[in-house]
Design an enzyme around this catalytic site. Structure first.
Site, PDB file in Angstrom:
ATOM      1  N   HIS A  69      16.553  40.132  45.766  1.00 12.70           N
ATOM      2  CA  HIS A  69      15.842  41.198  45.086  1.00 12.70           C
ATOM      3  C   HIS A  69      16.914  42.124  44.598  1.00 12.70           C
ATOM      4  O   HIS A  69      17.955  42.448  45.229  1.00 12.70           O
ATOM      5  CB  HIS A  69      14.872  41.948  45.890  1.00 12.70           C
ATOM      6  CG  HIS A  69      15.083  42.458  47.107  1.00 12.70           C
ATOM      7  ND1 HIS A  69      15.172  41.768  48.276  1.00 12.70           N
ATOM      8  CD2 HIS A  69      15.730  43.597  47.456  1.00 12.70           C
ATOM      9  CE1 HIS A  69      15.704  42.311  49.253  1.00 12.70           C
ATOM     10  NE2 HIS A  69      15.896  43.516  48.842  1.00 12.70           N
TER      11      HIS A  69
ATOM     12  N   HIS B 294      17.304  46.480  43.520  1.00 12.77           N
ATOM     13  CA  HIS B 294      16.660  47.645  43.436  1.00 12.77           C
ATOM     14  C   HIS B 294      16.966  48.337  42.353  1.00 12.77           C
ATOM     15  O   HIS B 294      18.282  48.586  42.023  1.00 12.77           O
ATOM     16  CB  HIS B 294      17.100  48.539  44.678  1.00 12.77           C
ATOM     17  CG  HIS B 294      16.908  47.788  46.001  1.00 12.77           C
ATOM     18  ND1 HIS B 294      16.202  48.452  47.008  1.00 12.77           N
ATOM     19  CD2 HIS B 294      17.655  46.919  46.596  1.00 12.77           C
ATOM     20  CE1 HIS B 294      15.893  47.651  48.189  1.00 12.77           C
ATOM     21  NE2 HIS B 294      17.084  46.803  48.139  1.00 12.77           N
TER      22      HIS B 294
HETATM   23  P1  AMP Z   1      16.867  44.973  51.366  1.00 11.23           P
HETATM   24  O1  AMP Z   1      16.410  43.811  51.832  1.00 11.23           O
HETATM   25  O2  AMP Z   1      17.859  45.854  52.277  1.00 11.23           O
HETATM   26  O3  AMP Z   1      17.706  44.978  49.979  1.00 11.23           O
HETATM   27  O4  AMP Z   1      15.821  45.825  51.330  1.00 11.23           O
HETATM   28  C1  AMP Z   1      14.267  45.567  51.181  1.00 11.23           C
HETATM   29  C2  AMP Z   1      13.570  46.511  50.627  1.00 11.23           C
HETATM   30  O5  AMP Z   1      12.164  46.016  50.508  1.00 11.23           O
HETATM   31  C3  AMP Z   1      13.251  47.969  51.225  1.00 11.23           C
HETATM   32  O6  AMP Z   1      13.659  49.027  50.462  1.00 11.23           O
HETATM   33  C4  AMP Z   1      11.948  48.222  51.788  1.00 11.23           C
HETATM   34  O7  AMP Z   1      11.532  49.331  51.775  1.00 11.23           O
HETATM   35  C5  AMP Z   1      11.390  47.230  50.816  1.00 11.23           C
HETATM   36  N1  AMP Z   1      10.106  46.351  51.380  1.00 11.23           N
HETATM   37  C6  AMP Z   1       9.721  45.941  52.567  1.00 11.23           C
HETATM   38  N2  AMP Z   1       8.598  45.704  52.757  1.00 11.23           N
HETATM   39  C7  AMP Z   1       7.961  45.910  51.666  1.00 11.23           C
HETATM   40  C8  AMP Z   1       6.575  45.397  50.951  1.00 11.23           C
HETATM   41  N3  AMP Z   1       5.627  44.819  51.743  1.00 11.23           N
HETATM   42  N4  AMP Z   1       6.389  45.827  49.562  1.00 11.23           N
HETATM   43  C9  AMP Z   1       7.441  46.545  49.107  1.00 11.23           C
HETATM   44  N5  AMP Z   1       8.818  46.745  49.356  1.00 11.23           N
HETATM   45  C10 AMP Z   1       8.944  46.483  50.761  1.00 11.23           C
END
Ligand code: AMP
Length: 139
Positions: free
Chosen positions: A102, A104
């Site tokens: 993903h 951001h």
């Molecule tokens: P990263 O894997 O470190 O790039 O970040 C994962 C991102 O997913 C973080 O910013 C979390 O706040 C976000 N996150 C975790 N669970 C969910 C969810 N169920 N829905 C939306 N965002 C999420």
């Protein structure tokens, strides 16, 4: 390491758990981050399975970046931001917490530091309103 189909984003992609969805097509989904580092923090996911950028198919990357750009432009406008940070983390040591690729999109404001990554949950009503704002800017 291999892809784990039980990660939370795989569950969102299968419709097993809800999200504040902004956009979806055959190849990608866009939804609000539930623990935003800034108002309007949005996630862009290819549907194709990969843990992160390191094991992604270059053809998938070639398709997703134009969508990341589109969302970044729309988010800057929808949330009256001064700038936009794009982030993408790879493996635990690289700051990754969810192991489905993903990107951001994080709206930025002059002089305002970001909230800590993946720390505090936003109200559902705020996320829903922000999803609507971003949808309108993308339309
Ligand atoms: P990263 O894997 O470190 O790039 O970040 C994962 C991102 O997913 C973080 O910013 C979390 O706040 C976000 N996150 C975790 N669970 C969910 C969810 N169920 N829905 C939306 N965002 C999420």
């Amino acid at each position: 390491m291999s892809y784990d189909a039980n990660n939370i984003f795989a569950k969102i992609l299968r419709g097993e758990i809800p999200c504040h969805k902004v956009y979806e097509d055959a190849d990608a989904i866009v939804f609000m981050d539930v623990m935003p580092q800034s108002p309007g923090h949005t996630l862009i996911l290819p549907k194709a399975q990969s843990r992160n950028l390191l094991d992604a198919d270059p053809a998938v990357l070639a398709k997703i970046i134009p969508l990341v750009q589109k969302v970044a432009v729309a988010a800057k406008s929808a949330f009256n931001a001064d700038g936009v940070s794009i982030a993408q983390f790879n493996e635990t040591a690289g700051g990754q917490t969810v192991f489905h690729l993903h990107f951001h999109v994080i709206p930025r404001y002059e002089g305002k530091p970001l909230h800590i990554h993946a720390r505090s949950m936003e109200e559902g009503s705020v996320l829903a309103a922000n999803a609507e704002k971003l949808k309108a800017a993308l339309a």
